[in-house]
Design a protein around this motif. Structure first.
Motif, PDB file in Angstrom:
ATOM      1  N   ASP A 147      44.478  38.770  30.089  1.00 36.41           N
ATOM      2  CA  ASP A 147      44.186  37.654  30.989  1.00 36.41           C
ATOM      3  C   ASP A 147      44.540  37.962  32.444  1.00 36.41           C
ATOM      4  O   ASP A 147      43.761  37.690  33.358  1.00 36.41           O
TER       5      ASP A 147
ATOM      6  N   ARG B 273      45.548  29.392  36.596  1.00 36.26           N
ATOM      7  CA  ARG B 273      45.940  29.859  35.265  1.00 36.26           C
ATOM      8  C   ARG B 273      46.920  31.014  35.363  1.00 36.26           C
ATOM      9  O   ARG B 273      47.811  31.175  34.540  1.00 36.26           O
TER      10      ARG B 273
ATOM     11  N   LYS C 207      41.768  38.073  35.448  1.00 40.41           N
ATOM     12  CA  LYS C 207      41.805  37.117  36.562  1.00 40.41           C
ATOM     13  C   LYS C 207      41.817  37.837  37.902  1.00 40.41           C
ATOM     14  O   LYS C 207      41.116  37.440  38.842  1.00 40.41           O
TER      15      LYS C 207
ATOM     16  N   ARG D 202      33.808  35.962  30.557  1.00 39.14           N
ATOM     17  CA  ARG D 202      35.144  36.244  29.997  1.00 39.14           C
ATOM     18  C   ARG D 202      35.031  36.819  28.590  1.00 39.14           C
ATOM     19  O   ARG D 202      35.776  37.740  28.219  1.00 39.14           O
TER      20      ARG D 202
END
Length: 474
Positions: A425, A472, A429, A417
């Motif tokens: 983000d 998330r 992902k 990451r």
């Protein structure tokens, strides 16, 4: 992909210097060895101040240097080579501009006269891992004379330095200094010599000037006292104040410390592995040292968090009486690794293969060593190309982290990451989950019998990471 990048700015001002520095840092991301920046300005009295500001603001102990050339002062322009990559503003597309680069702009106070003072002058130093202090010192010297002697500390005098194993060999330090000064002024006459004591040629040759920094200004007393004792003319000293550099903690020591920290303490081990490997296969020591300098610098880049020397060390820890092909594959398979891809360049693996081929050609190793090129290219999709047991085992070693314990796997995932910190983000992902799902769809992640026992653990780790990513996201 090129070792050298080149960019020219024709109208530098105090108003656009910040934007220029930000662009330079984005260009440097894609270069392995050096970024040459040529600047011009209608404010000629400020040219050295602009150059100093670029050096101080763009400084990174773990990335390639930026060399600032000033044709309005030195009277010559850089002529790009066919292998250079010439950057233009068009290169900064929407993808490149995602790079999270926000430099702290240092408006330098360093400025000095452009008038030649000496027919012949001398300076000295260690010049390990060239940094802004060195580059400004050398630029200052090149402005003082076009016939320059440079005493460079011999390796034998550096054995008590901190992290001495990180110090570049004398021939590499010499090549770097020679390269920079001849870029700056192709007409300059250079005599770069080894020094074994503080006086050396400065105490015996027919120089006019002694070029120093304020930090070592007192050395002029010792040198001139020696010259007086020999009936020689006293050297006029010319001193540059680089206190700004010291205040910013820019030094070769800090660079060596940064290299140690980046490798998580594995630098010395990997250097020893490389030296043993190249000695066993008959590579010339000087060539081996040059390539180690390149390997270590690439695996220590700021854009890396997982794909560092520690990753190669992990592969080495699994090697059991390996062939030199396996060892070379370990060193070269990720030698080029830029998480952000640009359409102008080949894939990281293809570029890594090209550098390996360059190494083979330079060393004159036998044709059978080219098999390693296939091992490197096989890591694009982690699917065997030559389908040998050795290749399968190498691919399994490269992916063995997938089957590690939960703690080690999570550290690995976090480091990936970090390497992709320029992606938001949500996009990360999606992209990461897609890559991981690709592994789950395979009939087998590991090909060799030796690593079959990692299969179940790898699949569990991957499923857990996908679950965390999707959680998330929600």
């Amino acid at each position: 992909m090129s070792r050298t990048g080149f960019v020219c700015y024709n109208n530098v001002t105090s108003g656009n210097i910040s934007d220029i520095i930000t662009e330079l840092l984005k260009y440097r991301y894609f270069i392995t060895d050096e970024l040459i920046c040529e600047i011009e300005s209608e404010y000629t009295d400020c040219l050295m101040q602009f150059a100093s500001s670029i050096y101080l603001s763009a400084y990174s102990p773990l990335d390639p240097p930026i060399y600032v050339l000033i044709p309005q002062i030195f009277g010559t322009r850089y002529q790009p080579k066919p292998t250079d990559y010439i950057f233009s503003h068009d290169f900064l597309d929407s993808t490149v501009n995602k790079l999270k680069i926000e430099p702290v702009i240092e408006i330098s106070l360093v400025n000095f006269s452009y008038t030649k003072k000496y027919t012949k002058a001398v300076m000295g130093g260690t010049f390990d891992h060239l940094h802004p202090g060195h580059l400004l010192f050398l630029t200052y010297a090149a402005l003082q004379t076009e016939d320059l002697g440079i005493g460079m500390t011999h390796d034998n005098m550096l054995v008590k330095k901190n992290n001495k194993e990180f110090i570049q060999p004398w021939h590499i330090r010499k090549e770097k200094v020679h390269r920079f000064l001849t870029l700056l002024n192709p007409q300059i006459k250079l005599d770069i010599f080894e020094i074994f004591d503080p006086i050396s040629k400065a105490g015996t040759e027919d120089y006019e000037g002694l070029i120093l920094t304020t930090e070592v200004e007192s050395a002029s007393i010792m040198i001139n006292n020696h010259r007086i004792s020999q009936g020689l003319k006293v050297l006029e000293k010319s001193v540059i104040n680089l206190a700004e550099i010291g205040q910013m903690k820019i030094s070769s020591t800090n660079i060596r410390n940064a290299l140690y920290e980046k490798s998580l303490g594995k630098y010395s081990d990997m250097k020893n592995y490389w030296e043993n490997l190249t000695r066993n296969i008959g590579v010339d020591k000087t060539v081996s040292e040059k390539w180690w300098n390149f390997i270590a610098s690439q695996y220590s880049r700021n854009c890396r968090a997982y794909h560092t020397l520690k990753h190669i060390y992990s592969i080495y820890s699994m090697l059991d009486n390996p062939s030199p092909y396996m060892e070379l594959a370990a060193f070269f398979h990720d030698i080029i690794y830029f998480p952000l891809k640009h359409t102008s360049f080949l894939t990281n693996e293809e570029l890594s293969k090209n550098f390996y081929v360059e190494f083979i050609k330079e060393t004159g190793l036998a044709e059978d060593y080219f098999i390693v090129s296939s091992y490197i290219l096989a890591t694009i999709k982690h699917i065997p190309i030559v389908n040998s047991e050795e290749e399968k085992e190498f691919l399994d070693m490269d992916l063995s982290i997938l089957g590690s314990c939960e703690k080690d796997y999570n550290i690995y995932a976090d480091n990936i990451r970090v390497e992709y910190n320029w992606i938001c983000d949500e996009d990360f992902k999606d992209g990461r989950a897609k890559v991981l799902q690709g592994f789950l769809k395979r009939d087998e992640i590991f090909y060799s019998q030796r690593f079959k026992n990692l299969e179940n653990n790898a699949r569990e780790n991957i499923r857990n990471e996908i679950e965390r990513l999707l959680m998330r996201k929600d």
